[in-house]
Design an enzyme around this catalytic site. Structure first.
Site, PDB file in Angstrom:
ATOM      1  CD  GLU A  44      -3.647  -2.414  -2.707  1.00  0.00           C
ATOM      2  OE1 GLU A  44      -3.638  -1.831  -1.614  1.00  0.00           O
ATOM      3  OE2 GLU A  44      -2.746  -2.275  -3.562  1.00  0.00           O
TER       4      GLU A  44
ATOM      5  CG  ASN B 124       3.207  -1.163  -3.083  1.00  0.00           C
ATOM      6  OD1 ASN B 124       4.215  -1.604  -2.572  1.00  0.00           O
ATOM      7  ND2 ASN B 124       2.530  -1.826  -4.004  1.00  0.00           N
TER       8      ASN B 124
ATOM      9  CG  HIS C  23      -1.303  -3.903  -6.564  1.00  0.00           C
ATOM     10  ND1 HIS C  23      -1.091  -3.622  -5.228  1.00  0.00           N
ATOM     11  CD2 HIS C  23      -0.109  -4.359  -7.039  1.00  0.00           C
ATOM     12  CE1 HIS C  23       0.161  -3.879  -4.915  1.00  0.00           C
ATOM     13  NE2 HIS C  23       0.782  -4.332  -5.989  1.00  0.00           N
TER      14      HIS C  23
ATOM     15  CB  SER D   6       2.309  -1.541  -6.955  1.00  0.00           C
ATOM     16  OG  SER D   6       3.615  -1.311  -7.435  1.00  0.00           O
TER      17      SER D   6
END
Length: 291
Positions: A153, A191, A141, A120
């Site tokens: 992701e 994130n 991700h 991440s």
């Protein structure tokens, strides 16, 4: 239509177990590798409880839990991942550890096997550089908890081939997930916002502004989040949050990404979150979220 048939998941922690549930539930043969037998045993127990509870609640058709469990295999021998069409890495955020893992996988897996990382924060290009096959490497991700959240992701490294990205994208859709394309930048989309945001919540606790339960209630009630930031941190694990902060802050030097001192004190006290029964909140069990 996906060409992937057998999926490997390297790492049987909270994230790896969730990804394995998603794959097995979607009909894929799934091999979960971890060098720690206790981690595999715990992941299997949590997976069984989650799937059977999902079936009882009507979220899965009758018989689906048993079928998914039949497709879910575990191993402490990394060589068992050699039969996989795709291996997804879900270990802790440390570049050298990831390089070591992928270097070994490169030795045992055929050239046709694709590699993916669930990182991440760390650069996909950097991880792929130690994989031996950067053109067949992609970032995937999954959003925690993977067994409930749909987001993936998808991030190509500089050397990722178009074909690799297409195969990985098709696989994410075959899982029933929602892929979004991101560039290989620190934190990707999720994130980039979440790590500083969660740290802000921790600092509110440090400063005595409000109790953890009240902070979570405020965020859920006003912003409509299904889970408060401190509940999420307990699920992620405070030890994992420390690694995420160190990786993100090391790349961006963003002050809000720096690890709050309270996190280090909680780690020292073994208040890691749900997995130890105590974090910002107390827990009566260590069942997987949603079970």
């Amino acid at each position: 239509m996906t060409t992937i048939r057998t999926v490997g998941v390297a790492g049987a922690g909270t994230m790896g177990a969730g990804i394995a549930i998603v794959a097995a539930r979607a009909g894929f043969r799934t091999i979960v590798f971890d060098a720690r037998p206790d981690a595999l045993e715990r992941a299997r127990e949590q997976t069984e409880a989650f799937l059977r509870k999902s079936e009882q609640r009507g979220k899965l058709p009758p018989g689906s839990a048993a079928a998914a469990l039949d497709r879910w295999e575990s191993s402490t021998d990394i060589s068992d991942l050699s039969s996989c069409d795709l291996v997804i890495e879900a270990i802790f955020e440390d570049l050298s550890a990831k390089h070591q893992l992928f270097g070994r996988l490169n030795e045992i897996c055929p050239d046709t096997t694709l590699f993916a990382s669930n990182t991440s924060t760390i650069s996909i290009t950097e991880i792929a550089g130690g994989s031996g096959r950067p053109d067949r490497f992609v970032g995937m991700h999954f959003c925690l908890p993977a067994q409930l959240m749909k987001l993936v992701e998808m991030s190509p490294g500089l050397a990722t081939s178009d074909e690799t990205f297409r195969i990985a994208w098709d696989f994410a859709e075959a899982l029933g997930q929602k892929p979004v394309a991101t560039q290989d930048t620190p934190g990707f989309v999720l994130n980039y916002f979440l790590i500083p945001f969660n740290n802000d919540a921790i600092r509110l606790v440090e400063q005595g502004v409000a109790e953890p339960a009240d902070i979570d209630t405020a965020i859920k009630t006003a912003l409509g989040y299904p889970m408060g930031p401190l509940e999420l941190l307990d699920l992620v694990g405070l030890d994992t949050q420390k690694l995420l902060c160190e990786a993100m802050h090391g790349l961006t030097h963003e002050p809000r990404a720096a690890c709050p001192p309270l996190v280090r004190r909680m780690i020292a006290a073994r208040r890691l979150g749900k997995k130890t029964g105590q974090g910002f909140h107390a827990y009566g069990d260590t069942k997987m979220y949603g079970a």
